[in-house]
Enzyme design. Structure first.
Site, PDB file in Angstrom:
ATOM      1  CG  LEU A  42       2.563 -42.642  17.720  1.00  0.00           C
ATOM      2  CD1 LEU A  42       2.502 -41.724  18.920  1.00  0.00           C
ATOM      3  CD2 LEU A  42       2.679 -44.089  18.171  1.00  0.00           C
ATOM      4  CG  ASP A  43       3.682 -36.786  14.806  1.00  0.00           C
ATOM      5  OD1 ASP A  43       2.506 -36.670  14.421  1.00  0.00           O
ATOM      6  OD2 ASP A  43       4.285 -35.911  15.454  1.00  0.00           O
ATOM      7  N   PRO A  44       4.567 -40.285  12.136  1.00  0.00           N
ATOM      8  CG  PRO A  44       4.308 -40.064   9.812  1.00  0.00           C
ATOM      9  CD  PRO A  44       3.998 -39.372  11.122  1.00  0.00           C
ATOM     10  CG  LEU A  45       9.911 -38.674  11.893  1.00  0.00           C
ATOM     11  CD1 LEU A  45      10.641 -37.341  11.985  1.00  0.00           C
ATOM     12  CD2 LEU A  45      10.848 -39.734  11.332  1.00  0.00           C
ATOM     13  CB  ALA A  46       5.998 -40.854  17.304  1.00  0.00           C
TER      14      ALA A  46
END
Length: 312
Positions: A42-46
């Protein structure tokens, strides 16, 4: 400890950092050292659902990677960034803002089997190097089109105080997608189909395989449980990751055979995946195959959960 901790990952934290946080919590709780892994980057911004596998459950992490996911995401119209999210810099701008009616009309184009080009800023490898490393170094990144499936795509949060014909600056959608689907690419392509550009301004995963936000816990709750040494109470059993797999009861002799990777014959089972269980103990994830010689049951993933008594 063998099972799952489902984190409600906060924005700004990477998946590897989340795994490290769970490892620290286990140490704080005084639990024995064991394997820990995540079931889908899961992307850091997600933010949102991130399954963390512990112990023998790590053998099922790959299965989580292959599972469907559900996301809520917001597309901000008028600007496209190099990363296709808010972290990047603007690479294209447009004064065109679509109406809600136009957005709803274009969504069927992105439902079902579709082709998409992954973002240049992704973890995919190009000639042995991560695409995002090449992109950050200023290299031109060309990624192959991939086939994915969008099972459903709908407007989940219409803009406030709007009409069907008023222009909107952003829209929040919900997508149920197959493995390998990039939401940032989906947002980019939806905006382009609307005659404008856009990028993801919010991304939240609400479901990963069988796991939803209903069972997800915050890092604060994880920390509190670790300090109270009650972290085991937050864990879901290993079998929670196999809720969609039928159980196959096996005898002690059959369990022992599966433990060493042997194939079973003469088993009454339907074809497909099964969870072989001895009593209440998971033995292996197995696949039953119909061959000319009859039905054979082969080990897909074996679990070391049987006690010495069960092994004898």
């Amino acid at each position: 400890m063998h099972g799952w901790i489902i984190l409600d990952k906060p924005r700004g934290m990477g998946s590897t950092q989340a795994v490290s946080a769970v490892k620290r919590a286990l140490r704080t709780a005084g639990e024995p050292k064991t394997k820990v892994g995540h079931g889908g980057t899961l992307d850091p911004l997600a933010e949102g659902v991130l399954p963390i596998a512990i112990g023998e459950a790590t053998k099922l992490a790959g299965r989580m990677l292959d599972s469907d996911k559900i996301y809520d995401f917001t597309i901000g119209f008028g600007v496209q960034t190099d990363t296709l999210d808010m972290e990047g810099v603007s690479v294209a701008q447009s004064d065109v803002h679509p109406t809600l009616a136009q957005i709803e009309a274009v969504l069927p184009q992105f439902t079902g089997p579709i082709d998409q080009v992954p973002p240049a800023y992704s973890a995919l490898k190009v000639d042995g190097e991560r695409a995002y490393d090449l992109a950050r170094a200023g290299a031109e990144v060309i990624l192959a089109t991939r086939h994915v499936t969008v099972h459903s795509l709908r407007v989940s949060a219409p803009p406030r105080e709007h009409t069907e014909e008023s222009a909107v600056h952003d829209i929040t959608l919900t997508a149920h997608v197959s493995k390998g689907t990039y939401i940032r690419s989906l947002a980019r392509d939806i905006a382009l189909a609307l005659g404008t550009v856009g990028h993801v301004t919010m991304l939240r995963r609400t479901k990963a395989g069988p796991f939803t936000r209903d069972t997800a816990i915050s890092l604060d709750k994880l920390s509190d449980a670790a300090n109270a040494r009650t972290i085991a109470q937050l864990m879901l059993p290993l079998t929670a990751g196999l809720d969609d797999i039928p159980a196959l009861a096996v005898s002690p002799d059959q369990a022992a055979a599966l433990q060493v990777g042997r194939t079973l014959t003469g088993v009454a089972a339907t074809t497909g995946l099964h969870l072989a269980i001895l009593g209440e103990t998971p033995v292996a994830l197995v696949e039953a195959l119909a061959l000319e010689t009859g039905l054979e049951v082969k080990v897909v993933r074996g679990f070391n959960l049987m006690s010495k008594e069960e092994n004898t």
